[in-house]
Scaffold this motif. Structure first.
Motif, PDB file in Angstrom:
ATOM      1  N   THR A   1      -7.412   3.457  -0.041  1.00 56.40           N
ATOM      2  CA  THR A   1      -8.389   2.967   0.919  1.00 56.40           C
ATOM      3  C   THR A   1      -8.301   3.698   2.258  1.00 56.40           C
ATOM      4  O   THR A   1      -7.219   3.968   2.767  1.00 56.40           O
ATOM      5  N   VAL A   2      -9.480   3.977   2.822  1.00 55.17           N
ATOM      6  CA  VAL A   2      -9.587   4.636   4.118  1.00 55.17           C
ATOM      7  C   VAL A   2      -9.913   3.610   5.202  1.00 55.17           C
ATOM      8  O   VAL A   2      -9.408   3.671   6.320  1.00 55.17           O
ATOM      9  N   THR A   3     -10.797   2.666   4.891  1.00 58.08           N
ATOM     10  CA  THR A   3     -11.115   1.546   5.778  1.00 58.08           C
ATOM     11  C   THR A   3     -10.767   0.250   5.050  1.00 58.08           C
ATOM     12  O   THR A   3     -10.341   0.262   3.898  1.00 58.08           O
TER      13      THR A   3
ATOM     14  N   GLY B   1      -5.181   2.299   3.681  1.00 57.92           N
ATOM     15  CA  GLY B   1      -3.912   2.904   3.308  1.00 57.92           C
ATOM     16  C   GLY B   1      -3.238   2.307   2.097  1.00 57.92           C
ATOM     17  O   GLY B   1      -2.073   2.621   1.824  1.00 57.92           O
ATOM     18  N   GLN B   2      -3.932   1.470   1.338  1.00 56.59           N
ATOM     19  CA  GLN B   2      -3.342   0.903   0.128  1.00 56.59           C
ATOM     20  C   GLN B   2      -3.971   1.536  -1.110  1.00 56.59           C
ATOM     21  O   GLN B   2      -5.124   1.955  -1.107  1.00 56.59           O
ATOM     22  N   TYR B   3      -3.192   1.569  -2.176  1.00 58.97           N
ATOM     23  CA  TYR B   3      -3.565   2.265  -3.404  1.00 58.97           C
ATOM     24  C   TYR B   3      -3.768   1.248  -4.522  1.00 58.97           C
ATOM     25  O   TYR B   3      -2.961   0.333  -4.695  1.00 58.97           O
ATOM     26  N   ILE B   4      -4.853   1.409  -5.276  1.00 56.78           N
ATOM     27  CA  ILE B   4      -5.182   0.482  -6.360  1.00 56.78           C
ATOM     28  C   ILE B   4      -5.504   1.301  -7.599  1.00 56.78           C
ATOM     29  O   ILE B   4      -6.443   2.115  -7.589  1.00 56.78           O
TER      30      ILE B   4
ATOM     31  N   PRO C   1      -2.741  -4.015  -5.411  1.00 50.44           N
ATOM     32  CA  PRO C   1      -2.660  -2.963  -4.393  1.00 50.44           C
ATOM     33  C   PRO C   1      -1.213  -2.595  -4.087  1.00 50.44           C
ATOM     34  O   PRO C   1      -0.324  -3.446  -4.059  1.00 50.44           O
ATOM     35  N   GLU C   2      -0.984  -1.296  -3.853  1.00 50.84           N
ATOM     36  CA  GLU C   2       0.358  -0.772  -3.587  1.00 50.84           C
ATOM     37  C   GLU C   2       0.372  -0.130  -2.204  1.00 50.84           C
ATOM     38  O   GLU C   2      -0.562   0.591  -1.828  1.00 50.84           O
ATOM     39  N   VAL C   3       1.424  -0.371  -1.457  1.00 54.29           N
ATOM     40  CA  VAL C   3       1.578   0.194  -0.118  1.00 54.29           C
ATOM     41  C   VAL C   3       2.633   1.291  -0.166  1.00 54.29           C
ATOM     42  O   VAL C   3       3.723   1.092  -0.720  1.00 54.29           O
ATOM     43  N   ALA C   4       2.324   2.459   0.401  1.00 50.62           N
ATOM     44  CA  ALA C   4       3.299   3.542   0.450  1.00 50.62           C
ATOM     45  C   ALA C   4       4.457   3.166   1.376  1.00 50.62           C
ATOM     46  O   ALA C   4       4.247   2.514   2.403  1.00 50.62           O
TER      47      ALA C   4
END
Length: 377
Positions: free
Chosen positions: A125-127, A230-233, A285-288
């Motif tokens: 995600t960017v926004t 900033g989260q990845y799905i 969702p995954e957070v770096a």
């Protein structure tokens, strides 16, 4: 390293400002801009210059597949770049949809899909990003139905209590037109009276875009997420999803196969949807981790992997050496150096790095998104 010219896709649900702002272009744009495509998909391959001549990425790969893709990728994916990188900007909801696995695409009735490849996908995600993704359990749906207070939906949930979520989706989509319309009206009316509930608020807003659409009831079976930047799905094949709003970098298998369950004027293929839908798979969702300038997001598919390189003045080696890579820059500029050539990318600019390239180092005040295959070695 080959500089790419991205392809903008103008879909009605797109934004008149988001993609333009990311690339520093004037806003509002005349047409909605929904997706920026970076890849070799036959529908919209990127342009590049090869040996001084303009061409497209798919043609360049076919001209020298081993150098461009590497032997492993060529043998696994039939001389096809297996991934596509996008920037997606949604101002209206996308259809509720899911995508087939490779086996499902190959075994579907002739004419079901436009190609024979799967389409798992992932978003970084960017926004702030609002999405329905994955299904709730029957117990969770029953609890949500009680909170909503819609007798028509609660009765349907009770009828399917022993049969499961897929049976509930079947009941919604296969009911006759009059029953579907009455259910949809009742669901929207109930959502309108339950304010300040994110799940119900989202359905009410989507109903303004898609009135009397059976997909509005399907959304009550799904999980609603509001995902920070900033989260990845990761979205596996078979998982129902519908993007509501927001901007994301998306990486997916290089396919356009889709089956829809609502929120669209396009035809629904309910038998195929029920054949491939996976109501058990969760989407989380995954957070770096903090402090990592380079982060590689794991997937369990061979078609793609996404890496992110944060800003930094020191050169750092880019992951994915010996693999084909597409590199996208957002939020500043980056400089790529392979030892013999330096290439600068500005906001929303991208390049293709062939598998035969020497190790590439990256620096700059922008963020680099690096898409490559998920193959090991």
């Amino acid at each position: 390293m080959y500089r790419l010219t991205p392809r903008v896709q103008h879909y009605a649900w797109g934004s008149h400002s988001d993609l333009a702002q990311l690339s520093g272009r004037p806003t509002p744009t005349q047409m909605p801009e929904a997706e920026l495509w970076l890849g070799a998909h036959e529908e919209a391959p990127c342009e590049l210059v090869l040996d001084g001549e303009p061409t497209t990425l798919d043609r360049a790969i076919l001209g020298d597949p081993v150098s461009m893709l590497g032997e492993t990728t060529v043998s696994q994916f039939q001389r096809r770049l297996p991934f596509l990188l996008k920037v997606l900007a949604a101002e209206q909801a996308l259809s509720i949809q899911c995508h087939p696995s490779r086996e499902e695409a190959l075994t579907a009735p002739t004419g079901t899909y436009v190609d024979s490849w799967p389409k798992p996908e992932a978003w970084l995600t960017v926004t702030e990003f609002e999405v329905f993704a994955g299904n709730q359990s029957m117990d969770e749906i029953a609890s949500l139905a009680a909170e909503l207070g819609c007798p028509e939906f609660s009765a349907l949930v009770a009828d399917c209590a022993g049969a499961g979520v897929k049976a509930l989706i079947r009941q919604i989509l296969e009911a006759d037109a009059q029953v579907r319309s009455a259910l949809t009206t009742a669901v929207v009316s109930a959502c309108s009276t339950r304010r300040n509930h994110p799940h119900f608020d989202a359905i009410r807003r989507i109903a303004e875009q898609f009135p009397d659409d059976e997909g509005l009831a399907v959304l009550l079976t799904m999980r609603h997420h509001i995902v920070p930047p900033g989260q990845y799905i990761f979205v596996p094949a078979g998982v129902l999803h519908s993007i509501v709003r927001g901007v994301t970098v998306e990486v997916l298998a290089n396919s356009d196969n889709v089956v829809r369950a609502g929120l669209t004027p396009k035809e629904l293929n309910i038998p195929e949807l029920l054949r491939i839908v996976d109501v058990e798979r969760s989407v989380v969702p995954e957070v770096a981790p903090d402090g990592d300038r380079v982060h590689s997001y794991p997937v369990d598919v061979p078609y793609f992997q996404l890496h992110q390189i944060g800003a930094g003045v020191d050169e750092i080696e880019m992951p994915g050496h010996h693999k084909p890579r597409i590199v996208l820059c957002l939020g500043g500029t980056i400089t790529l150096d392979d030892g013999s050539r330096r290439l600068e990318l500005g906001p929303s600019e991208a390049c293709f790095i062939a598998a035969c390239a020497e190790p590439v180092r990256c620096s700059g005040d922008g963020t680099a998104y690096v898409a490559t295959t998920g193959l090991v070695g």
